[in-house]
Design an enzyme around this catalytic site. Structure first.
Site, PDB file in Angstrom:
ATOM      1  N   ASP A 441      10.762  55.109  98.991  1.00  0.00           N
ATOM      2  CA  ASP A 441      12.010  55.868  99.120  1.00  0.00           C
ATOM      3  C   ASP A 441      12.318  56.028 100.610  1.00  0.00           C
ATOM      4  O   ASP A 441      11.476  56.497 101.387  1.00  0.00           O
ATOM      5  CB  ASP A 441      11.877  57.249  98.472  1.00  0.00           C
ATOM      6  CG  ASP A 441      13.216  57.962  98.415  1.00  0.00           C
ATOM      7  OD1 ASP A 441      13.956  57.733  97.432  1.00  0.00           O
ATOM      8  OD2 ASP A 441      13.517  58.739  99.341  1.00  0.00           O
ATOM      9  N   ASN A 449      24.241  57.986 105.364  1.00  0.00           N
ATOM     10  CA  ASN A 449      25.518  57.760 104.685  1.00  0.00           C
ATOM     11  C   ASN A 449      26.578  58.752 105.159  1.00  0.00           C
ATOM     12  O   ASN A 449      27.732  58.383 105.419  1.00  0.00           O
ATOM     13  CB  ASN A 449      25.337  57.897 103.172  1.00  0.00           C
ATOM     14  CG  ASN A 449      25.102  56.548 102.508  1.00  0.00           C
ATOM     15  OD1 ASN A 449      25.410  55.509 103.090  1.00  0.00           O
ATOM     16  ND2 ASN A 449      24.560  56.562 101.295  1.00  0.00           N
ATOM     17  N   HIS A 454      29.312  54.668 104.281  1.00  0.00           N
ATOM     18  CA  HIS A 454      28.618  53.903 103.237  1.00  0.00           C
ATOM     19  C   HIS A 454      28.352  52.462 103.647  1.00  0.00           C
ATOM     20  O   HIS A 454      27.374  51.851 103.182  1.00  0.00           O
ATOM     21  CB  HIS A 454      29.443  53.931 101.946  1.00  0.00           C
ATOM     22  CG  HIS A 454      29.430  55.274 101.282  1.00  0.00           C
ATOM     23  ND1 HIS A 454      28.341  55.797 100.632  1.00  0.00           N
ATOM     24  CD2 HIS A 454      30.407  56.233 101.187  1.00  0.00           C
ATOM     25  CE1 HIS A 454      28.622  56.992 100.148  1.00  0.00           C
ATOM     26  NE2 HIS A 454      29.882  57.292 100.480  1.00  0.00           N
ATOM     27  N   ASP A 458      24.818  50.668 103.301  1.00  0.00           N
ATOM     28  CA  ASP A 458      24.553  49.386 102.632  1.00  0.00           C
ATOM     29  C   ASP A 458      23.761  48.453 103.536  1.00  0.00           C
ATOM     30  O   ASP A 458      22.859  47.728 103.075  1.00  0.00           O
ATOM     31  CB  ASP A 458      25.876  48.732 102.235  1.00  0.00           C
ATOM     32  CG  ASP A 458      26.571  49.488 101.111  1.00  0.00           C
ATOM     33  OD1 ASP A 458      25.903  50.333 100.469  1.00  0.00           O
ATOM     34  OD2 ASP A 458      27.765  49.222 100.864  1.00  0.00           O
ATOM     35  N   GLU A 484      18.338  54.699  97.029  1.00  0.00           N
ATOM     36  CA  GLU A 484      17.535  54.248  98.155  1.00  0.00           C
ATOM     37  C   GLU A 484      16.073  54.076  97.753  1.00  0.00           C
ATOM     38  O   GLU A 484      15.199  54.048  98.600  1.00  0.00           O
ATOM     39  CB  GLU A 484      17.642  55.245  99.322  1.00  0.00           C
ATOM     40  CG  GLU A 484      16.996  56.591  99.076  1.00  0.00           C
ATOM     41  CD  GLU A 484      17.929  57.587  98.388  1.00  0.00           C
ATOM     42  OE1 GLU A 484      17.678  58.782  98.505  1.00  0.00           O
ATOM     43  OE2 GLU A 484      18.923  57.154  97.740  1.00  0.00           O
TER      44      GLU A 484
END
Length: 569
Positions: A441, A449, A454, A458, A484
Site C-alpha cells: 500500500d 492526489n 489525479h 495515475d 493504491e
C-alpha cells in the site's frame, strides 16, 4: 528446500516457455499447418486406405474367430466343470462314505474277489455303473499301482457313488464319448460298459498306460491341475483320434486315481461346423498345444494340414508372445486364439480370393468418396476460415488482455489475480511447496492526489507498478487490488524469501524520486505486509491475503515505509 525451489522454478520456466510458443504459433499459423498436413497426407491416400481396410479386415477376422472360440470354449468348460464336480464328489465320498448296507456289501464282495484275475462289482445296473478290477498280483506288477492304502474300502464305495454320478452326467448331447475313473488300486468305473469280465485286465492296463493317467503322477503334475492330452491313432489302427481331459483324485496327500473324459475329434469337428455362420468364408482348424493338427471345419479337408513346417514355425513363434493374434502368410491371413478350457489353439484361415468376394471393396469406395468430399470442403473453405480465425484471434487477445489487466498499471486486476492465485496455491499445496503473499500500500497517496491532482496520482501508480514488477522473480505474479493497493503472489517462496522480496520492493520505491510536474519531484514510499503458508500450513489465498493486509496496517501504524512479516515485527 533449495532443491525444491529449483525444481519449482524449472517447472515455472517450462510453463512460461510453452506459453511463449503458444503465442508465437497463433491460430492462423495452426490453420495453415493443418491444411499443409492435409495436403501432405493426400499423397498417401492409397496407403492410408490400405491401412484402414487392413485394420477393419483383421478386426473382422478376429471377431469371427472369437465367436467360434467362445462357443467351443463354453462347451469344453461345461465338461471341465463336470469333471471338477465329480472330483469333489469323489473326495467327499473318500472322507465320509455313505453308510449303506449295499455299499458295505460291496466292500465285502471286493475282499472276496480281490485275488481273482478279473472281477466286477455291481449294485444296480439301472442306477449306477459297475466297478471292474484286477487281482492283487496284477496290481503289484505296475510301478504306479498300489493297494497299500488305509482307505481302500472307502475308495471302493466312493467309486460306486461316482459311478452313479457318471451315469447321470453322461448324455448323448455331450461331446464326451466316455467318462471314466481309473484307480491305482486296480479297478475302474466307465460309462462304456465292459461286456465280458475277461476283457477287464486288458482294458484296465490300457487305461493306466495312457499319457492322461501317467501324466497325473505327483512328479508329472505337481499342481494337481486339470490337463489335456491328445491321442493320435497308429498306422493300421481302427481307432480314431481323440482328446482327453483328466484330473487327479487326491485326499490327504495320497493319489488315488484319475478322473477323465474322452472327446472324439470327429465330435469336435461337427461342433465347429455347427458353430460357424454359413454365410462366412474361411476355414477353422483346431490344434493341440504342440501344434499338431486335430480337425478342420472344412469337410473337403477333414484330416488335412494346410501349413508346411516353415509356416508352422512362424505360427508357433507368434503364439509365444500372446494368447491371440494374426499373421499374414502369402495370400492367406491366419488368425488364432488360445482356448481357455482346452490346451490348444483355434486357427482361422482366410484366403485372398475369399477376401475379394467380401464387403471390403464397397468399404474402399466409401472411404475414397468420403476423403474426396472432406478434402474439397477444406480447400473451398480455407481462405474464409483463415481470415475469420485471424480476426477473431486479434479480437480475443485484445479483449482478454483488457479483461485481465489494469489498463493504468498494466498489472493483473483483482479478478485475474484471484483466478491465477487459487490454482497456484493448490499446486503448491499438492507438492508441499511454500506459498507466500505480499500486500503493498502506497503511503500518503491520497495527499498526492489532493495536492497534485489525479493525473499525478495515475503517474505515481504506473511508476510504482513498474518498480514492483522489476523487483519480482520470473514465476511471481503482481496485481492491483485497490486504489493504491497492490498484491504480489510468490509460489515456492518461504516467509524469509518473501520478506526479502518485499524489502527489495520497498527500497526501490523509496530510493527513486519521480517527476510529477514541471520542476517538481517527489519520493514515494510504501508499507508492506508479508504472509506465508509455512506459518500455519494454510494455503487459502484469501486467508493469506487477509493476514498480509493486517500486517500491512501494522506497518502503517508503526510509522509507514517498512515491511512487516509477522504480527510482532
Amino acid at each position: 528446500m533449495g532443491v525444491v525451489r529449483v525444481q519449482h522454478e524449472t517447472k515455472m520456466e517450462n510453463q512460461s516457455w510453452l506459453k511463449k510458443l503458444a503465442r508465437r504459433l497463433g491460430p492462423g499459423h495452426i490453420v495453415n499447418l493443418c491444411f499443409i498436413v492435409v495436403l501432405l497426407f493426400s499423397t498417401l491416400l492409397t496407403w492410408r486406405e490400405v491401412v484402414v481396410l487392413e485394420d477393419a479386415y483383421i478386426s473382422s477376422q478376429r471377431n469371427h474367430l472369437e465367436n467360434v472360440a467362445n462357443a467351443l470354449d463354453k462347451h469344453l468348460q461345461y465338461n471341465v466343470d463336470k469333471l471338477i464336480f465329480l472330483r469333489n464328489g469323489m473326495r467327499e465320498a473318500l472322507v465320509a462314505p455313505l453308510d449303506f448296507t449295499s455299499l458295505r456289501n460291496a466292500v465285502t464282495e471286493f475282499e472276496q474277489h480281490r485275488d481273482e484275475h478279473a472281477w466286477q462289482i455291481e449294485l444296480n445296473r439301472r442306477r449306477t455303473l459297475p466297478v471292474n478290477g484286477v487281482s492283487d498280483a496284477l496290481v503289484s506288477e505296475g510301478n504306479l499301482l498300489s493297494r497299500e492304502n488305509e482307505s481302500l474300502d472307502n475308495e471302493i464305495t466312493a467309486a460306486l457313488e461316482v459311478g452313479y454320478l457318471l451315469r447321470l452326467a453322461h448324455n448323448s448331447s455331450s461331446m464326451v464319448e466316455q467318462a471314466v475313473y481309473v484307480s491305482r488300486a486296480g479297478f475302474y468305473v466307465s460309462t462304456l460298459p465292459t461286456l465280458f469280465t475277461r476283457n477287464v485286465p486288458t482294458r484296465y492296463y490300457g487305461y493306466v498306460t495312457q499319457p492322461w493317467f501317467i501324466g497325473h503322477s505327483q512328479r508329472e503334475n505337481r499342481h494337481r491341475a486339470v490337463r489335456w492330452f491328445t491321442s493320435q491313432p497308429e498306422h493300421a489302427s481302427n481307432t480314431e483320434p481323440q482328446v482327453t481331459v483328466s484330473v487327479p483324485v487326491d485326499s490327504n496327500n495320497y493319489w488315488y486315481g484319475v478322473l477323465g473324459m474322452s472327446i472324439p475329434v470327429r465330435t469336435m469337428q461337427q461342433f465347429l461346423r455347427n458353430a460357424i455362420d454359413k454365410n462366412l468364408d474361411g476355414e477353422y482348424q483346431l490344434y493341440d498345444s504342440k501344434l499338431r493338427f486335430l480337425t478342420s471345419s472344412n469337410p473337403d479337408h477333414p484330416t488335412g494340414n494346410i501349413f508346411d513346417p516353415r509356416e508352422l514355425a512362424l505360427l508357433a513363434q507368434a503364439m509365444e508372445h500372446d494368447t491371440r493374434g494374426g499373421i499374414r502368410m502369402d495370400s492367406r491371413y491366419v488368425s488364432w486364439e488360445r482356448l481357455d478350457h482346452f490346451d490348444g489353439v483355434l486357427v482361422r484361415v482366410h484366403t485372398l480370393s475369399e477376401g475379394v468376394r467380401g464387403d471390403f471393396g464397397s468399404i474402399s469406395i466409401a472411404l475414397t468418396l468420403l476423403w474426396a468430399l472432406f478434402t474439397s470442403m477444406l480447400l473451398l473453405s480455407w481462405y474464409v476460415i483463415r481470415r475469420m480465425v485471424s480476426n477473431m484471434y486479434v479480437l480475443q487477445s485484445s479483449l482478454q488482455w483488457q479483461a485481465w489487466h489494469d489498463t493504468l498499471t498494466r498489472l493483473y486486476n483483482r479478478g485475474a489475480l484471484f483466478e491465477k492465485a487459487c490454482p497456484l496455491a493448490k499446486l503448491c499445496h499438492t507438492h508441499q511447496h511454500p506459498f507466500s503473499v505480499i500486500q503493498v500500500d502506497l503511503d500518503h497517496f491520497k495527499a498526492i492526489n489532493d495536492r497534485f491532482g489525479h493525473q499525478a496520482g495515475d503517474r505515481v501508480l504506473s511508476h510504482a507498478a513498474g518498480l514492483i514488477s522489476s523487483s519480482l522473480r520470473a514465476q511471481d505474479i503482481a496485481g492491483r487490488v485497490g486504489g493504491e493497493e497492490f498484491c504480489v503472489i510468490l509460489p515456492g517462496a518461504n516467509l524469509t524469501q518473501a520478506a526479502e522480496v518485499a524489502e527489495r520492493i520497498r527500497l526501490k520505491l523509496n530510493e527513486k524520486e519521480m517527476l510529477i510536474a514541471k520542476s517538481t519531484t517527489i519520493r514515494i514510499s510504501a508499507s508492506l505486509g508479508v504472509s506465508s503458508s509455512e506459518e500455519t500450513g494454510d494455503y487459502d489465498f484469501e486467508q493469506l491475503q487477509s493476514l498480509a493486509d493486517r500486517r500491512l496496517y501494522l506497518a502503517k501504524q508503526a510509522g509507514r515505509n517498512r515491511v512487516f512479516a509477522s504480527d510482532n515485527a
